[in-house]
Design a protein around this motif. Structure first.
Motif, PDB file in Angstrom:
ATOM      1  N   MET A   1     -14.233  50.259 -20.513  1.00  0.00           N
ATOM      2  CA  MET A   1     -14.442  49.522 -21.761  1.00  0.00           C
ATOM      3  C   MET A   1     -14.917  48.110 -21.450  1.00  0.00           C
ATOM      4  N   LEU A   2     -15.954  47.699 -22.150  1.00  0.00           N
ATOM      5  CA  LEU A   2     -16.491  46.343 -22.002  1.00  0.00           C
ATOM      6  C   LEU A   2     -16.490  45.710 -23.385  1.00  0.00           C
ATOM      7  N   LEU A   3     -15.764  44.614 -23.527  1.00  0.00           N
ATOM      8  CA  LEU A   3     -15.631  43.969 -24.829  1.00  0.00           C
ATOM      9  C   LEU A   3     -16.525  42.743 -24.921  1.00  0.00           C
ATOM     10  N   THR A   4     -17.222  42.607 -26.060  1.00  0.00           N
ATOM     11  CA  THR A   4     -17.952  41.393 -26.377  1.00  0.00           C
ATOM     12  C   THR A   4     -17.269  40.779 -27.594  1.00  0.00           C
ATOM     13  N   GLU A   5     -17.826  39.735 -28.122  1.00  0.00           N
ATOM     14  CA  GLU A   5     -17.204  39.082 -29.273  1.00  0.00           C
ATOM     15  C   GLU A   5     -17.054  40.030 -30.450  1.00  0.00           C
ATOM     16  N   ARG A   6     -18.081  40.859 -30.686  1.00  0.00           N
ATOM     17  CA  ARG A   6     -18.065  41.714 -31.878  1.00  0.00           C
ATOM     18  C   ARG A   6     -18.108  43.204 -31.584  1.00  0.00           C
ATOM     19  N   MET A   7     -18.275  43.585 -30.325  1.00  0.00           N
ATOM     20  CA  MET A   7     -18.444  45.004 -30.001  1.00  0.00           C
ATOM     21  C   MET A   7     -17.507  45.455 -28.886  1.00  0.00           C
ATOM     22  N   ALA A   8     -17.231  46.749 -28.905  1.00  0.00           N
ATOM     23  CA  ALA A   8     -16.547  47.406 -27.801  1.00  0.00           C
ATOM     24  C   ALA A   8     -17.527  48.412 -27.218  1.00  0.00           C
ATOM     25  N   LEU A   9     -17.830  48.284 -25.941  1.00  0.00           N
ATOM     26  CA  LEU A   9     -18.746  49.198 -25.260  1.00  0.00           C
ATOM     27  C   LEU A   9     -17.918  50.151 -24.416  1.00  0.00           C
ATOM     28  N   ARG A  10     -17.997  51.423 -24.746  1.00  0.00           N
ATOM     29  CA  ARG A  10     -17.223  52.437 -24.024  1.00  0.00           C
ATOM     30  C   ARG A  10     -18.170  53.462 -23.419  1.00  0.00           C
ATOM     31  N   ARG A  11     -17.688  54.184 -22.441  1.00  0.00           N
ATOM     32  CA  ARG A  11     -18.514  55.188 -21.801  1.00  0.00           C
ATOM     33  C   ARG A  11     -18.952  56.261 -22.787  1.00  0.00           C
ATOM     34  N   MET A  12     -20.193  56.666 -22.664  1.00  0.00           N
ATOM     35  CA  MET A  12     -20.726  57.713 -23.520  1.00  0.00           C
ATOM     36  C   MET A  12     -20.053  59.051 -23.185  1.00  0.00           C
ATOM     37  N   THR A  13     -19.800  59.881 -24.206  1.00  0.00           N
ATOM     38  CA  THR A  13     -19.199  61.201 -24.004  1.00  0.00           C
ATOM     39  C   THR A  13     -19.982  62.249 -24.796  1.00  0.00           C
ATOM     40  N   GLY A  14     -19.639  63.508 -24.605  1.00  0.00           N
ATOM     41  CA  GLY A  14     -20.276  64.593 -25.335  1.00  0.00           C
ATOM     42  C   GLY A  14     -20.094  64.477 -26.833  1.00  0.00           C
ATOM     43  N   ALA A  15     -19.017  63.825 -27.261  1.00  0.00           N
ATOM     44  CA  ALA A  15     -18.748  63.664 -28.688  1.00  0.00           C
ATOM     45  C   ALA A  15     -19.762  62.743 -29.364  1.00  0.00           C
ATOM     46  N   ASP A  16     -20.577  62.034 -28.578  1.00  0.00           N
ATOM     47  CA  ASP A  16     -21.563  61.122 -29.153  1.00  0.00           C
ATOM     48  C   ASP A  16     -22.863  61.815 -29.538  1.00  0.00           C
ATOM     49  N   ALA A  17     -22.951  63.121 -29.346  1.00  0.00           N
ATOM     50  CA  ALA A  17     -24.184  63.837 -29.675  1.00  0.00           C
ATOM     51  C   ALA A  17     -24.591  63.624 -31.124  1.00  0.00           C
ATOM     52  N   VAL A  18     -23.648  63.706 -32.038  1.00  0.00           N
ATOM     53  CA  VAL A  18     -23.963  63.521 -33.462  1.00  0.00           C
ATOM     54  C   VAL A  18     -24.441  62.099 -33.716  1.00  0.00           C
ATOM     55  N   ASN A  19     -23.811  61.124 -33.065  1.00  0.00           N
ATOM     56  CA  ASN A  19     -24.250  59.741 -33.215  1.00  0.00           C
ATOM     57  C   ASN A  19     -25.693  59.558 -32.763  1.00  0.00           C
ATOM     58  N   LEU A  20     -26.045  60.214 -31.656  1.00  0.00           N
ATOM     59  CA  LEU A  20     -27.395  60.070 -31.120  1.00  0.00           C
ATOM     60  C   LEU A  20     -28.427  60.791 -31.978  1.00  0.00           C
ATOM     61  N   VAL A  21     -28.043  61.875 -32.621  1.00  0.00           N
ATOM     62  CA  VAL A  21     -28.960  62.553 -33.539  1.00  0.00           C
ATOM     63  C   VAL A  21     -29.374  61.595 -34.650  1.00  0.00           C
ATOM     64  N   SER A  22     -28.404  60.874 -35.177  1.00  0.00           N
ATOM     65  CA  SER A  22     -28.688  59.914 -36.235  1.00  0.00           C
ATOM     66  C   SER A  22     -29.517  58.743 -35.715  1.00  0.00           C
ATOM     67  N   LEU A  23     -29.144  58.224 -34.555  1.00  0.00           N
ATOM     68  CA  LEU A  23     -29.843  57.075 -33.985  1.00  0.00           C
ATOM     69  C   LEU A  23     -31.290  57.426 -33.625  1.00  0.00           C
ATOM     70  N   ASP A  24     -31.460  58.498 -32.867  1.00  0.00           N
ATOM     71  CA  ASP A  24     -32.797  58.878 -32.398  1.00  0.00           C
ATOM     72  C   ASP A  24     -33.637  59.555 -33.477  1.00  0.00           C
ATOM     73  N   GLY A  25     -33.013  59.885 -34.580  1.00  0.00           N
ATOM     74  CA  GLY A  25     -33.753  60.498 -35.674  1.00  0.00           C
ATOM     75  C   GLY A  25     -34.381  59.486 -36.624  1.00  0.00           C
ATOM     76  N   ASP A  26     -34.162  58.213 -36.345  1.00  0.00           N
ATOM     77  CA  ASP A  26     -34.707  57.158 -37.195  1.00  0.00           C
ATOM     78  C   ASP A  26     -36.072  56.725 -36.650  1.00  0.00           C
ATOM     79  N   PRO A  27     -37.154  56.946 -37.401  1.00  0.00           N
ATOM     80  CA  PRO A  27     -38.494  56.573 -36.925  1.00  0.00           C
ATOM     81  C   PRO A  27     -38.624  55.085 -36.599  1.00  0.00           C
ATOM     82  N   LEU A  28     -37.883  54.225 -37.301  1.00  0.00           N
ATOM     83  CA  LEU A  28     -37.944  52.800 -37.003  1.00  0.00           C
ATOM     84  C   LEU A  28     -37.368  52.498 -35.618  1.00  0.00           C
ATOM     85  N   VAL A  29     -36.271  53.167 -35.282  1.00  0.00           N
ATOM     86  CA  VAL A  29     -35.642  52.982 -33.976  1.00  0.00           C
ATOM     87  C   VAL A  29     -36.559  53.482 -32.860  1.00  0.00           C
TER      88      VAL A  29
END
Length: 209
Positions: free
Chosen positions: A1-29
């Motif tokens: 875990m890596l903490l910044t002022e406003r974010m927590a950065l944690r290791r990516m896991t298999g459970a993030d697949a749904v998150n990435l579908v949403s992120l990578d499915g955005d044409p603007l991104v």
């Protein structure tokens, strides 16, 4: 875990697949990255193993899911991928053999978070970790020359422009004709900058291995 002022950065896991579908499915991104929209199955079977595998091959490096410390919302990811410098464009640099000395900084955030400083905040935290906790000698990064937003993040994280390269892509994105830019930051330069600014990062003269 890596903490910044406003974010927590944690290791990516298999459970993030749904998150990435949403992120990578955005044409603007994906405007400066890829036209292809990957399915959940492709992300689960191809993308996630690639991202999580970096942690296993190179402890301390890899890709971290970024979540807001208030509310826990997933807003994207930051990465630190070990690379072996070569004459060809940075996007083709291979994985290193042995202890990594050079690492590529990467990040991808939901467009709803753009303009609020999250990319710079996370990039600086990853750079700091690389130079103070890992034996990294240099941080590098690359993007399309026309991607002004990403270039600003690199510069705010301390990286400076190194060169522009031109590549032949099978399905080039709009703006590809202007090339890809590469940025770099040496650890010694980062330390000097931290000391001159009076930041506590200046303790980085001895990395913790």
């Amino acid at each position: 875990m890596l903490l910044t002022e406003r974010m927590a950065l944690r290791r990516m896991t298999g459970a993030d697949a749904v998150n990435l579908v949403s992120l990578d499915g955005d044409p603007l991104v994906m405007r400066f990255l890829d036209r292809k929209i990957r399915s959940l199955a492709e992300i689960r079977d191809e993308v996630i193993p690639h991202l999580t595998g970096c942690h296993r091959r190179y402890p301390g490096f890899g890709y971290w899911a970024a979540e807001l410390r208030t509310g826990g919302e997933f807003i994207g990811w930051f990465g630190l991928r070990p690379v072996m410098p070569a004459d060809q464009a940075m996007v083709h640099w291979p994985d290193p053999v042995g202890v990594p000395e050079v690492a590529e900084l990467g990040y991808r955030l939901r467009h709803s978070t753009w303009g609020h400083g999250y990319a710079t905040e996370g990039a600086r935290a990853v750079v700091r970790r690389a130079f103070t906790e890992l034996a990294v000698r240099e941080i590098v990064a690359t993007t399309m020359a026309v991607n002004a937003g990403s270039r600003r993040v690199m510069e705010k994280a301390g990286l400076t422009f190194a060169r522009t390269v031109h590549l032949d892509w099978p399905d080039p994105l709009n703006g590809t004709e202007h090339g890809e830019v590469e940025y770099r930051l040496l650890r010694d330069d980062w330390i000097r900058s931290a000391r001159s600014a009076g930041r506590p990062d200046a303790r980085a003269d001895r990395p913790e291995l």
